[in-house]
Design an enzyme around this catalytic site. Sequence first.
Site, short mmCIF file in Angstrom:
data_model
loop_
_atom_site.label_atom_id
_atom_site.label_comp_id
_atom_site.label_asym_id
_atom_site.label_seq_id
_atom_site.Cartn_x
_atom_site.Cartn_y
_atom_site.Cartn_z
CD1 TRP A 78 -2.94 -1.43 0.27
CD2 TRP A 78 -1.68 -2.46 1.78
NE1 TRP A 78 -3.44 -2.69 0.42
CE2 TRP A 78 -2.68 -3.36 1.34
CE3 TRP A 78 -0.76 -2.91 2.73
CZ2 TRP A 78 -2.80 -4.65 1.82
CZ3 TRP A 78 -0.87 -4.20 3.20
CH2 TRP A 78 -1.89 -5.05 2.76
CG HIS A 79 4.40 1.61 1.08
ND1 HIS A 79 5.55 1.05 1.61
CD2 HIS A 79 3.52 1.71 2.11
CE1 HIS A 79 5.36 0.81 2.90
NE2 HIS A 79 4.14 1.20 3.23
CE1 TYR A 80 -2.80 4.32 -3.90
CE2 TYR A 80 -2.63 2.17 -2.84
CZ TYR A 80 -3.32 3.35 -3.06
OH TYR A 80 -4.53 3.56 -2.43
CG HIS A 81 5.02 6.26 -5.14
ND1 HIS A 81 5.22 4.99 -4.64
CD2 HIS A 81 6.04 6.48 -6.00
CE1 HIS A 81 6.32 4.47 -5.17
NE2 HIS A 81 6.83 5.36 -6.00
#
Length: 578
Positions: A511-514
Amino acid sequence: MMGFGWWRLIGASILFFFHGFCLSQQDPNYSFVHHATTAPNISYYDYIIVGGGTAGCPLAATLSQNASVLLLERGGSPYGNPNITEMSAFGAALSDLSNTSPSQRFISEDGVINARARVLGGASCLNAGFYTRAATAYVADVGWEQRLVNASYDWVEKVVAFEPPIKQWQSAVRDGLVEVGVLPNNGFTYDHLLGTKVGGTIFDAEGKRHTAADLLKYANPRGLTVLLNAPVHKILFRTKGRPRPKAHGVLFRDASGIKHRAYLNRGSKNEIIISSGALGSPQLLMLSGVGPAAHLRAHNITVVYDQPAVGQGMSDNPMNAIFVPSPVPVEVSLIQVVGITNFGSYIEAASGENFAGQGSASNDLGMFSPKIGQLSTVPPKQRTPKALAKAIEAMQALDERAFTGGFILEKIMGPLSTGHLELQTRSPNDNPSVTFNYFKEPEDLRRCVEGIGIIENVIESKAFAKFKFDYLTLPTLLNMTANSPVNLLPKHENSSKSLEQFCKDTVMTIWHYHGGCHVGRVVDHDYKVLGVDALRVIDGSTFNYSPGTNPQATVMMLGRYMGVRILNERLAKILNGK
């Protein structure tokens, strides 16, 4: 025990680790927080912030000190919601598919299950709680001013960051990392340093979560209005008689569907700031007419400014893990220890006696449950009701021994692989389509393979020996993990023989999408949107690559950092005017 069929049980364990318990502070009963249904049809502010998440809350709290601020959050409050506040109900928030859920599930075009926050406080209400700063080299590369960065981190940490208690499992992982050469042992620190360390957590000593919403305690109540359940449908621009479009208001709806408009007060320093996250910010720009012209016209959206880079460069740091059944009970722990390697992989771990949550009446795979369509061996288009029903039946028959053990995971830095985001509908409430292209770049795959190698060495270390069954070989552990329902990608039979294939087959999100609104492409170094006036984007969508091992600390810091800078600019103009 040999015939127990551990591989069938891995999925029951995955949920607990990578989201963390979501325990909020006691409801602060902010006087400035209201439901959007109470809002006037038209209102005026100095700053309008779209998105009350990890960046939006500290940004709003800061700007409210010397300006009037409207903060619009599409979700509800984190306070008083048992699916957020209760440790035993943690999985319910992520598997809740209702329109009022604090978590909105989406599936990338890569077939990996993911989630985006829909709640005041954003992803800090849903994540595993790990708190760590970005590396000094990251800060220098971005061009931030180090002293203000440090002061901004300090401001955040006074409210939300704590030193976690390190018990047996986490100690064994820490000592194992040191034993296999992830050196030095840096002890407890918020700083990003090569070697092994204990990081911070947003859970306090009582096990209660402190989210970005808690940073609103810094706000000036007379300068801030927060509206909940207020999805913004578009940014309003003035174009006539102007060389460039200028943002001057927003259109949002309340829970009853009533339209409201909020406009900027007169003043050259007044602005609209989008802080809606890596999916929401590029999505809103497109819905407002700022984006690739051909794509906007395909959705019958009037083009305000043709900006092909909006929605491009989407990245998600792939995560892979190995589940290790334990012959002895282990503590319930979230991510507390990290090994920061010199080859670009981060090693973390989590454990627990009951992955379904303490006091849970029945076993459920939570975020990885077939109840929400998550099947590892079934591609997205083949998730038939029959297949789901069969998987649910199997899940309910799992033995309680499935819930004893832990995960050791690796997440690669960067990543180098990128994808893109596109609209699917014209509603801000619908998820856009997003492709991350996991492991498209060979370097990403190499880092994963090396990271899995470190995990294998830790499992075989003397420090970790008491938490591993002697008869479970590394190939067995890899096969067990590869056959768990962690994503929607088809499996290959050689997962335990090829670490490259293992990485591809068992890829998950942490959940570290950017990305999607990159600095230098969509916004400038002051986060002002290129080609238009009075509009900024301040959140993780501007990151070219993820900061540190876990980004939430830096996203909160950025909200405070830019709030201070914007107020300084405002004050300078007033003084110059005098």
